[in-house]
Design a protein around this motif. Structure first.
Motif, PDB file in Angstrom:
ATOM      1  N   ALA A  22      -1.689 -10.016  -6.558  1.00  0.00           N
ATOM      2  CA  ALA A  22      -0.855 -11.222  -6.428  1.00  0.00           C
ATOM      3  C   ALA A  22      -0.784 -11.671  -4.969  1.00  0.00           C
ATOM      4  O   ALA A  22      -0.875 -12.874  -4.680  1.00  0.00           O
ATOM      5  CB  ALA A  22       0.541 -10.946  -6.974  1.00  0.00           C
ATOM      6  N   TRP A  23      -0.632 -10.734  -4.050  1.00  0.00           N
ATOM      7  CA  TRP A  23      -0.555 -11.069  -2.631  1.00  0.00           C
ATOM      8  C   TRP A  23      -1.872 -11.670  -2.131  1.00  0.00           C
ATOM      9  O   TRP A  23      -1.891 -12.646  -1.387  1.00  0.00           O
ATOM     10  CB  TRP A  23      -0.172  -9.836  -1.820  1.00  0.00           C
ATOM     11  CG  TRP A  23      -0.181 -10.067  -0.352  1.00  0.00           C
ATOM     12  CD1 TRP A  23      -0.983  -9.460   0.561  1.00  0.00           C
ATOM     13  CD2 TRP A  23       0.634 -10.982   0.388  1.00  0.00           C
ATOM     14  NE1 TRP A  23      -0.716  -9.943   1.808  1.00  0.00           N
ATOM     15  CE2 TRP A  23       0.276 -10.879   1.733  1.00  0.00           C
ATOM     16  CE3 TRP A  23       1.627 -11.881   0.036  1.00  0.00           C
ATOM     17  CZ2 TRP A  23       0.876 -11.628   2.734  1.00  0.00           C
ATOM     18  CZ3 TRP A  23       2.221 -12.634   1.037  1.00  0.00           C
ATOM     19  CH2 TRP A  23       1.842 -12.501   2.359  1.00  0.00           C
ATOM     20  N   LEU A  24      -2.980 -11.092  -2.565  1.00  0.00           N
ATOM     21  CA  LEU A  24      -4.288 -11.628  -2.156  1.00  0.00           C
ATOM     22  C   LEU A  24      -4.505 -13.034  -2.715  1.00  0.00           C
ATOM     23  O   LEU A  24      -5.039 -13.911  -2.022  1.00  0.00           O
ATOM     24  CB  LEU A  24      -5.411 -10.691  -2.608  1.00  0.00           C
ATOM     25  CG  LEU A  24      -5.479  -9.347  -1.876  1.00  0.00           C
ATOM     26  CD1 LEU A  24      -6.467  -8.426  -2.573  1.00  0.00           C
ATOM     27  CD2 LEU A  24      -5.838  -9.536  -0.417  1.00  0.00           C
ATOM     28  N   LEU A  25      -4.098 -13.264  -3.956  1.00  0.00           N
ATOM     29  CA  LEU A  25      -4.243 -14.601  -4.541  1.00  0.00           C
ATOM     30  C   LEU A  25      -3.327 -15.610  -3.842  1.00  0.00           C
ATOM     31  O   LEU A  25      -3.710 -16.775  -3.667  1.00  0.00           O
ATOM     32  CB  LEU A  25      -3.952 -14.555  -6.039  1.00  0.00           C
ATOM     33  CG  LEU A  25      -4.997 -13.813  -6.876  1.00  0.00           C
ATOM     34  CD1 LEU A  25      -4.542 -13.703  -8.322  1.00  0.00           C
ATOM     35  CD2 LEU A  25      -6.346 -14.489  -6.780  1.00  0.00           C
ATOM     36  N   MET A  26      -2.144 -15.173  -3.418  1.00  0.00           N
ATOM     37  CA  MET A  26      -1.270 -16.058  -2.656  1.00  0.00           C
ATOM     38  C   MET A  26      -1.886 -16.406  -1.303  1.00  0.00           C
ATOM     39  O   MET A  26      -1.789 -17.550  -0.848  1.00  0.00           O
ATOM     40  CB  MET A  26       0.104 -15.408  -2.451  1.00  0.00           C
ATOM     41  CG  MET A  26       0.976 -15.443  -3.680  1.00  0.00           C
ATOM     42  SD  MET A  26       2.538 -14.547  -3.506  1.00  0.00           S
ATOM     43  CE  MET A  26       3.171 -15.149  -1.973  1.00  0.00           C
ATOM     44  N   GLN A  27      -2.544 -15.449  -0.680  1.00  0.00           N
ATOM     45  CA  GLN A  27      -3.220 -15.723   0.588  1.00  0.00           C
ATOM     46  C   GLN A  27      -4.352 -16.724   0.384  1.00  0.00           C
ATOM     47  O   GLN A  27      -4.566 -17.608   1.212  1.00  0.00           O
ATOM     48  CB  GLN A  27      -3.781 -14.446   1.197  1.00  0.00           C
ATOM     49  CG  GLN A  27      -2.754 -13.572   1.824  1.00  0.00           C
ATOM     50  CD  GLN A  27      -3.376 -12.321   2.422  1.00  0.00           C
ATOM     51  OE1 GLN A  27      -4.415 -11.844   1.962  1.00  0.00           O
ATOM     52  NE2 GLN A  27      -2.753 -11.800   3.452  1.00  0.00           N
ATOM     53  N   ALA A  57       1.224  -1.188  -7.618  1.00  0.00           N
ATOM     54  CA  ALA A  57       0.612  -1.494  -6.325  1.00  0.00           C
ATOM     55  C   ALA A  57      -0.595  -2.411  -6.499  1.00  0.00           C
ATOM     56  O   ALA A  57      -0.778  -3.356  -5.721  1.00  0.00           O
ATOM     57  CB  ALA A  57       0.202  -0.203  -5.614  1.00  0.00           C
ATOM     58  N   ALA A  58      -1.403  -2.160  -7.512  1.00  0.00           N
ATOM     59  CA  ALA A  58      -2.584  -3.000  -7.734  1.00  0.00           C
ATOM     60  C   ALA A  58      -2.177  -4.417  -8.137  1.00  0.00           C
ATOM     61  O   ALA A  58      -2.771  -5.395  -7.657  1.00  0.00           O
ATOM     62  CB  ALA A  58      -3.484  -2.375  -8.801  1.00  0.00           C
ATOM     63  N   LEU A  59      -1.180  -4.550  -9.001  1.00  0.00           N
ATOM     64  CA  LEU A  59      -0.720  -5.880  -9.404  1.00  0.00           C
ATOM     65  C   LEU A  59      -0.135  -6.658  -8.227  1.00  0.00           C
ATOM     66  O   LEU A  59      -0.435  -7.842  -8.040  1.00  0.00           O
ATOM     67  CB  LEU A  59       0.319  -5.771 -10.521  1.00  0.00           C
ATOM     68  CG  LEU A  59      -0.223  -5.515 -11.918  1.00  0.00           C
ATOM     69  CD1 LEU A  59       0.909  -5.182 -12.874  1.00  0.00           C
ATOM     70  CD2 LEU A  59      -1.001  -6.717 -12.408  1.00  0.00           C
ATOM     71  N   LEU A  60       0.705  -6.000  -7.439  1.00  0.00           N
ATOM     72  CA  LEU A  60       1.291  -6.657  -6.268  1.00  0.00           C
ATOM     73  C   LEU A  60       0.225  -7.019  -5.242  1.00  0.00           C
ATOM     74  O   LEU A  60       0.269  -8.093  -4.641  1.00  0.00           O
ATOM     75  CB  LEU A  60       2.353  -5.763  -5.629  1.00  0.00           C
ATOM     76  CG  LEU A  60       3.655  -5.599  -6.391  1.00  0.00           C
ATOM     77  CD1 LEU A  60       4.542  -4.569  -5.715  1.00  0.00           C
ATOM     78  CD2 LEU A  60       4.374  -6.931  -6.521  1.00  0.00           C
ATOM     79  N   ASP A  61      -0.730  -6.132  -5.064  1.00  0.00           N
ATOM     80  CA  ASP A  61      -1.812  -6.383  -4.118  1.00  0.00           C
ATOM     81  C   ASP A  61      -2.647  -7.579  -4.555  1.00  0.00           C
ATOM     82  O   ASP A  61      -2.959  -8.471  -3.747  1.00  0.00           O
ATOM     83  CB  ASP A  61      -2.689  -5.140  -4.003  1.00  0.00           C
ATOM     84  CG  ASP A  61      -3.501  -5.089  -2.732  1.00  0.00           C
ATOM     85  OD1 ASP A  61      -3.460  -6.060  -1.950  1.00  0.00           O
ATOM     86  OD2 ASP A  61      -4.173  -4.076  -2.506  1.00  0.00           O
ATOM     87  N   GLY A 100       0.807  -1.217   0.000  1.00  0.00           N
ATOM     88  CA  GLY A 100       0.000   0.000   0.000  1.00  0.00           C
ATOM     89  C   GLY A 100       0.840   1.267   0.000  1.00  0.00           C
ATOM     90  O   GLY A 100       0.415   2.304  -0.516  1.00  0.00           O
ATOM     91  N   SER A 101       2.047   1.185   0.558  1.00  0.00           N
ATOM     92  CA  SER A 101       2.898   2.382   0.595  1.00  0.00           C
ATOM     93  C   SER A 101       3.340   2.817  -0.796  1.00  0.00           C
ATOM     94  O   SER A 101       3.691   3.981  -0.993  1.00  0.00           O
ATOM     95  CB  SER A 101       4.095   2.151   1.511  1.00  0.00           C
ATOM     96  OG  SER A 101       4.930   1.156   0.983  1.00  0.00           O
ATOM     97  N   ILE A 102       3.313   1.906  -1.746  1.00  0.00           N
ATOM     98  CA  ILE A 102       3.624   2.283  -3.133  1.00  0.00           C
ATOM     99  C   ILE A 102       2.593   3.290  -3.645  1.00  0.00           C
ATOM    100  O   ILE A 102       2.917   4.209  -4.399  1.00  0.00           O
ATOM    101  CB  ILE A 102       3.681   1.034  -4.039  1.00  0.00           C
ATOM    102  CG1 ILE A 102       4.806   0.109  -3.584  1.00  0.00           C
ATOM    103  CG2 ILE A 102       3.869   1.413  -5.500  1.00  0.00           C
ATOM    104  CD1 ILE A 102       4.792  -1.251  -4.257  1.00  0.00           C
ATOM    105  N   ALA A 103       1.344   3.131  -3.209  1.00  0.00           N
ATOM    106  CA  ALA A 103       0.277   4.037  -3.638  1.00  0.00           C
ATOM    107  C   ALA A 103       0.302   5.362  -2.884  1.00  0.00           C
ATOM    108  O   ALA A 103      -0.440   6.285  -3.239  1.00  0.00           O
ATOM    109  CB  ALA A 103      -1.080   3.365  -3.460  1.00  0.00           C
TER     110      ALA A 103
END
Length: 161
Positions: free
Chosen positions: A111-116, A105-109, A70-73
């Motif tokens: 990806a992180w949610l899908l990993m969770q 930030a959206a792509l990383l977010d 989120g800090s990227i945003a």
């Protein structure tokens, strides 16, 4: 005035002659900065029986990774706060590239949610599913919006002294 201002009519301009902030941009910032907002809500409630943080972040590591993403945003939010005629034109040069940190930030977010979700063996979680849908919408908006292209290429002219 921007060279792209002919693409959208005067009803899209504010009193300084630049494109008005789209509602989608504000909602994008809210979605991408949600770890900070959840943290703020959690700090303001201070009720032990209502643990908002554990609904969205099962562990501290998940929270810190979400804060990092989120800090990227925060960078586009900071530069956006400088979008006024009294600001130095150098901010305008930086503003033209602020779509990229939002996309990253959206792509990383996502990806992180899908990993969770994968780590939870794809067991349904309303909070995780709703976040995946919201971030997917944000990503599609950032990629497909023609108005955002004009919005990011426009910066207010300095005021005449």
């Amino acid at each position: 005035m921007s060279k792209l201002q002919g693409r959208f009519g005067p009803e899209y301009w504010d009193k300084y002659g630049v494109y008005k902030t789209p509602l989608g941009f504000n909602l994008t910032l809210i979605v991408l900065l949600r770890p900070f907002l959840i943290w703020l809500m959690s700090a303001l409630t201070w009720r032990p029986d209502l643990d908002i943080m554990s609904l969205f972040f099962p562990s501290k590591d998940n929270f810190f990774i979400a804060i990092g993403i989120g800090s990227i945003a925060l960078l586009p939010a900071l530069v956006f706060s400088m979008r006024r005629p009294t600001s130095t034109p150098r901010w305008g040069d930086i503003w033209g590239y602020m779509r990229w940190p939002l996309l990253i930030a959206a792509l990383l977010d996502l990806a992180w949610l899908l990993m969770q979700a994968a780590n939870g063996h794809y067991q349904f979680s309303f909070y995780l599913a709703s976040q995946i849908v919201l971030v997917s919408w944000v990503l599609l908006y950032l990629i497909n919006s023609r108005y955002l292209t004009c919005f990011f290429s426009d910066w207010p002219e300095p005021e005449a002294k």
